[in-house]
Scaffold this motif. Structure first.
Motif, short mmCIF file in Angstrom:
data_model
loop_
_atom_site.label_atom_id
_atom_site.label_comp_id
_atom_site.label_asym_id
_atom_site.label_seq_id
_atom_site.Cartn_x
_atom_site.Cartn_y
_atom_site.Cartn_z
N ALA A 20 1.23 -6.91 12.31
CA ALA A 20 1.48 -8.23 11.74
C ALA A 20 0.21 -8.78 11.13
CB ALA A 20 1.98 -9.19 12.83
N VAL A 21 0.40 -9.75 10.24
CA VAL A 21 -0.75 -10.46 9.66
C VAL A 21 -0.58 -11.93 9.99
CG1 VAL A 21 -2.01 -11.02 7.56
CG2 VAL A 21 -0.94 -8.76 7.80
N VAL A 22 -1.64 -12.51 10.55
CA VAL A 22 -1.64 -13.92 10.95
C VAL A 22 -2.84 -14.59 10.29
CG1 VAL A 22 -2.10 -15.42 12.95
CG2 VAL A 22 -0.35 -13.64 13.11
N ARG A 23 -2.63 -15.81 9.79
CA ARG A 23 -3.76 -16.50 9.14
C ARG A 23 -3.88 -17.92 9.68
NH1 ARG A 23 -3.45 -16.39 2.96
NH2 ARG A 23 -4.44 -14.35 3.25
N SER A 34 5.42 -9.89 10.19
CA SER A 34 5.46 -9.25 11.51
C SER A 34 6.52 -8.15 11.45
CB SER A 34 5.80 -10.26 12.60
OG SER A 34 5.81 -9.62 13.86
N GLU A 35 6.07 -6.92 11.55
CA GLU A 35 6.97 -5.77 11.47
C GLU A 35 7.01 -5.09 12.84
OE1 GLU A 35 8.62 -4.58 8.71
OE2 GLU A 35 7.90 -6.27 7.50
N VAL A 36 8.20 -4.83 13.33
CA VAL A 36 8.35 -4.14 14.62
C VAL A 36 9.30 -2.97 14.44
CG1 VAL A 36 9.10 -4.33 17.01
CG2 VAL A 36 7.94 -6.25 15.96
N ALA A 69 3.47 -4.27 7.09
CA ALA A 69 3.01 -5.61 7.47
C ALA A 69 2.08 -6.17 6.39
CB ALA A 69 2.30 -5.57 8.82
N LEU A 70 1.18 -5.34 5.87
CA LEU A 70 0.26 -5.80 4.82
C LEU A 70 1.06 -6.16 3.58
CD1 LEU A 70 -2.56 -3.12 5.28
CD2 LEU A 70 -2.75 -5.56 5.83
N ASP A 71 1.99 -5.28 3.21
CA ASP A 71 2.84 -5.50 2.03
C ASP A 71 3.60 -6.80 2.12
OD1 ASP A 71 2.31 -3.42 0.47
OD2 ASP A 71 4.31 -2.48 0.59
N GLY A 74 1.72 -9.76 1.62
CA GLY A 74 1.13 -9.89 0.29
C GLY A 74 -0.40 -9.82 0.33
N VAL A 75 -0.93 -9.04 1.27
CA VAL A 75 -2.39 -8.89 1.36
C VAL A 75 -2.75 -7.40 1.36
CG1 VAL A 75 -2.70 -11.05 2.66
CG2 VAL A 75 -2.43 -8.89 3.91
N THR A 76 -4.04 -7.12 1.16
CA THR A 76 -4.53 -5.75 1.31
C THR A 76 -5.54 -5.76 2.45
OG1 THR A 76 -6.46 -6.02 -0.09
CG2 THR A 76 -4.39 -5.43 -1.20
N LEU A 77 -5.99 -4.60 2.84
CA LEU A 77 -6.98 -4.54 3.93
C LEU A 77 -8.24 -5.31 3.57
CD1 LEU A 77 -6.60 -0.86 5.21
CD2 LEU A 77 -6.27 -2.95 6.54
#
Ligand code: KG4
Ligand code: ZN
Length: 363
Positions: A20-23, A34-36, A69-71, A74-77
């Motif tokens: 997941a990506v959290v900001r 959040s991908e599970v 999750a990144l996709d 809408g972010v990249t590493l």
């Protein structure tokens, strides 16, 4: 409140591969994705989670789940400030898969690595979903965990009590198995109990006669087995028998959780928190009669009740990203010596819990 941070979180301690990506900032963060990826069908034939199968499936799935999750965020590493990963407690092979994946990403991108305690991930979720202020009381009830925690800060926890044997979800699953209901057992037992008479069978309320907040659920399934076998001596189980057994079982769990929560609440309120709050997490928190009992208790005692949405109550990467965000914001970092820990109690001063459930060692 500081600059918003963007964390990637990776979870692989049991049978869910999560990323997941959290900001945001501590107490004010958003889940961007959040991908599970569950593994239920891989373990279905074995009646429980098989650690080796779980570890291999995590190793195979992690890259794709992280990419998804990144996709979807809408972010990249390159947009990530740090990579958080569950470093324990849990099934060691799965935890290792996640830690290795996170280390690889950290080395490849130069982004800092933050190891997270899985239980801290659950325990801090109300801060992610509701911005709940410290200190609050957390009841963690799932297939693998069962404990009351006073949450004072991102890394300050006091364990007030927990199960001395099975976790409640595990008890629901065993009850379902005894009554030939599908796995995981909780939802089926709850549905079946709906039309049942909880008073027809009198099941025990273990440890209610003892002081403190410790709980025990393994005797309940033995009592259920005995009642079931009593019925089977005369006839095959009828639908009403099954419903009454489920209702009796569920009512016993509700009564134990309600009474022990009342005791934990007394200890918590003695600290005079400014905005008293009880939060629940874990799959068992999906159970409506349990939620209703806790909501009623909180209303009686003038305490707020918070239950994160189910997808964030069960194992997921967002809770790990958020717990990592709290650690990272406080200046904490890990390096390539980060190791996977099968056991990792949140409260190092509390005596170790007994038992080891179907989902591995309990912390
Ligand atoms: O948190 P979770 O998804 O996984 C871990 O155990 O870590 O929790 C799964 C557990 C299972 O044992 C399942 O039977 C239980 O939560 N559960 C329920 C309900 N929904 C899921 N137990 C009682 N009532 C429910 N409605
Ligand atoms: Zn969990």
């Amino acid at each position: 409140m500081g600059t918003p941070l963007t964390l990637l979180g990776i979870e692989s301690s049991c049978d869910d591969t999560g990323a997941a990506v959290v900001r945001g900032t501590p107490g004010a963060a958003q889940v961007l994705s959040s991908e599970v990826q569950g593994q239920a069908e891989l373990h279905a034939a074995f009646g429980g989670v098989v650690p080796e199968i779980a570890a291999r499936a995590h190793a195979e799935q992690l890259d794709q789940v992280v990419a998804r999750a990144l996709d979807s965020a809408g972010v990249t590493l390159q947009d990530i400030d740090a990579i958080a990963v569950t470093a324990g407690p849990g099934l060691i092979g799965g935890v290792l898969s996640g830690v290795m994946c996170a280390k690889g990403l950290s080395v490849a991108t130069g982004k800092p690595l933050v190891g997270v305690n899985h239980l801290a991930g659950h325990a801090l979720t109300p801060r992610l979903t509701d911005g709940t202020a410290f200190p609050y009381l957390m009841l963690l009830v799932s297939g693998g965990h069962c404990q009351f925690l006073l949450v004072h800060g991102p890394e300050q926890f006091t364990r007030l009590g927990g199960t001395i044997d099975d976790a409640p979800g595990e008890a629901f699953d065993k009850a379902a198995r005894l009554l030939a209901l599908p796995q995981p057992g909780g939802p089926g037992v709850e549905a079946c109990a709906h039309d049942g008479d909880a008073k027809r069978f009198r099941l025990p309320r273990p440890l209610l006669d003892r002081p403190g907040c410790d709980m025990s659920f393994s005797g309940l399934k033995t009592a259920l087995l005995r009642e079931r076998d009593g019925l089977l001596q005369d006839n095959a189980l009828r639908a009403t028998d099954r419903a009454d057994l489920c209702a009796a079982f569920q009512q016993a769990v509700v009564d134990v959780l309600r009474e022990k929560t009342a005791r934990a609440l007394d200890l918590y309120l003695a600290e005079a928190p400014a905005t008293p709050t009880i939060a629940v997490a874990g799959g068992v928190a999906a159970n409506t009669p349990i939620r209703n009992a806790l909501t009623a208790l909180c209303a009686e005692r003038g305490v707020q009740f918070t239950a994160p949405p189910l997808a964030l109550c069960t194992d997921n990467g967002a809770m790990i990203a958020y717990a990592g965000l709290e650690r990272f914001a406080a200046g904490q970092r890990d390096d390539m010596t980060l190791s996977a820990r099968p056991r990792w109690p949140l409260d190092k001063t509390a005596p170790a819990l007994l038992g080891s459930g179907k989902k591995g060692a309990k912390a």
